[in-house]
Design a protein around this motif. Structure first.
Motif, mmCIF file in Angstrom:
data_model
loop_
_atom_site.group_PDB
_atom_site.id
_atom_site.type_symbol
_atom_site.label_atom_id
_atom_site.label_comp_id
_atom_site.label_asym_id
_atom_site.label_seq_id
_atom_site.Cartn_x
_atom_site.Cartn_y
_atom_site.Cartn_z
ATOM 1 N N PRO A 196 24.181 65.968 116.674
ATOM 2 C CA PRO A 196 23.545 64.851 115.962
ATOM 3 C C PRO A 196 22.498 65.290 114.941
ATOM 4 O O PRO A 196 22.339 64.645 113.896
ATOM 5 N N ASN A 200 22.566 64.176 111.064
ATOM 6 C CA ASN A 200 21.419 63.558 110.402
ATOM 7 C C ASN A 200 21.062 64.297 109.108
ATOM 8 O O ASN A 200 20.755 63.676 108.085
ATOM 9 N N THR A 208 20.642 58.984 114.169
ATOM 10 C CA THR A 208 20.699 59.184 115.618
ATOM 11 C C THR A 208 19.426 59.861 116.081
ATOM 12 O O THR A 208 18.980 60.823 115.454
ATOM 13 N N PRO A 277 16.992 64.884 116.735
ATOM 14 C CA PRO A 277 17.125 63.639 117.506
ATOM 15 C C PRO A 277 16.343 63.628 118.812
ATOM 16 O O PRO A 277 16.332 62.606 119.506
#
Length: 284
Positions: A196, A200, A208, A277
Motif C-alpha cells: 500500500p 500511495n 490507504t 500507511p
C-alpha cells in the motif's frame, strides 16, 4: 518506486529476508555485491588501494583476504578504504535503482545493507526494515558457515549492538525462530505496509492508511528523512504534525515537492502527508 533499506547484524538473516521479499516481487540490490565490483581489476578504486597498501594488490588484482586482515581491527585503515569504495558503490547502486524505477514505477526496491547505522544514507530510503535475532541463534548460523564460536562472537562484537538499531527501525523483524516464522512476518509486512505504501506513492495521494497519529519516534525518523533530502522541519504542537522550516529554496519552494516525495510524502488537503500507511503524519 518505494525504496527500502534492509539491515541487521551479521547472522540475523538479511539474505533470507531479501529472498522472501524477492518472491513477493521486490527488486533486491545487495550492496555488498555492488561493492565487490568496485575493486575489480582495472578500476580506479583498485589503483587507489594499491597506492595505500601495495602489498595487497598484485598484477592489478586485490587480495581481498589480505585487505580484510588490514582493516578488520584498524578503524583508521577501514575509514580510508571506505572513503575509496563507498562513494563509488552508491553511485553504481543509484544507477541500478534509477533503471528499476523507470521500468517498474510502482514497484518496491530493497537495498540489503550490512552497516546502515553508520552510513550517511541511513535515512535515504522511504523505510528501514531491521532484522534482529538472539545471539545464540546468530552464532549457530555463523557456525554453519564455517566460523567457530570464538570467531562468530568476535564478528558480532565488532558490530554495533542490536539495541543501537532500534531507533533506525520503521519495522523490526525478529528472526530468532524458523523460516516459516520469518516468512509470516515478511508476508504481513508486504501486504499491510509495503504494497500500500508503494501504491500511495505512485498515485501521489494517500488512499490507504491508518488514522492514528505518528508516535514521537516515527515523527523523528520522518524529520531525519526530510533533512536527508534537504528539507528542515520542526515538530509541531500536534504529535501528528511537522512544520517545514526551510528547504532547497525556502520553506514553500517548488523544489520542496520533489524532496518531500523522495522522503515519502504526498499532497494532502492544505498540506503534505506521509504515504506510509502505518500512521498519519502531516507536514505544513
Amino acid at each position: 518506486m518505494l525504496l527500502i533499506s534492509l539491515t541487521g547484524g551479521i547472522g540475523t538473516g538479511k539474505s533470507t529476508a531479501a529472498s522472501l521479499l524477492r518472491q513477493r516481487g521486490a527488486h533486491i540490490l545487495e550492496l555488498d555485491e555492488v561493492a565487490r565490483t568496485i575493486l575489480d581489476p582495472g578500476t580506479s578504486a583498485t589503483w587507489e588501494v594499491g597506492e595505500l597498501w601495495p602489498q595487497v594488490v598484485r598484477d592489478g588484482v586485490v587480495d581481498r583476504t589480505a585487505l580484510a586482515g588490514i582493516v578488520f581491527n584498524d578503524r583508521e585503515a577501514l575509514a580510508k578504504l571506505n572513503a575509496i569504495t563507498h562513494p563509488r558503490t552508491w553511485q553504481a547502486a543509484e544507477r541500478l535503482l534509477e533503471r528499476w524505477s523507470a521500468e517498474d514505477r510502482d514497484g518496491v526496491a530493497v537495498i540489503e545493507i550490512a552497516i546502515l547505522a553508520d552510513s550517511t544514507r541511513r535515512y535515504g530510503s522511504h523505510l528501514n526494515v531491521v532484522l534482529g535475532a538472539d545471539t545464540d541463534v546468530r552464532i549457530a548460523r555463523l557456525a554453519s558457515r564455517g566460523l567457530d564460536a570464538e570467531g562468530a562472537q568476535a564478528r558480532i562484537a565488532n558490530q554495533r549492538p542490536q539495541s543501537d538499531l532500534v531507533e533506525l527501525a520503521d519495522a523490526w523483524l525478529d528472526n530468532s525462530g524458523t523460516l516459516n516464522d520469518l516468512a509470516s512476518q515478511i508476508s504481513a509486512l508486504w501486504e499491510d505496509r509495503l504494497a500500500p505504501y508503494a501504491r500511495n506513492l505512485v498515485r501521489g495521494v494517500r488512499l490507504t492508511g491508518a488514522t492514528r497519529p505518528a508516535e514521537r519516534a516515527e515523527c523523528e525518523r520522518c524529520r531525519e528523512r526530510l533533512a536527508h533530502h534537504g528539507v528542515r522541519a520542526a515538530h509541531g504542537a500536534d504529535s501528528g504534525e511537522l512544520i517545514a522550516v526551510d528547504g532547497p529554496d525556502g520553506p514553500n519552494g517548488a523544489s520542496n515537492e520533489a524532496a518531500l516525495a523522495a522522503a515519502g510524502f504526498v499532497p494532502g488537503e492544505g498540506c503534505f502527508e506521509v504515504a506510509d500507511p502505518a500512521y498519519r503524519l502531516r507536514i505544513r
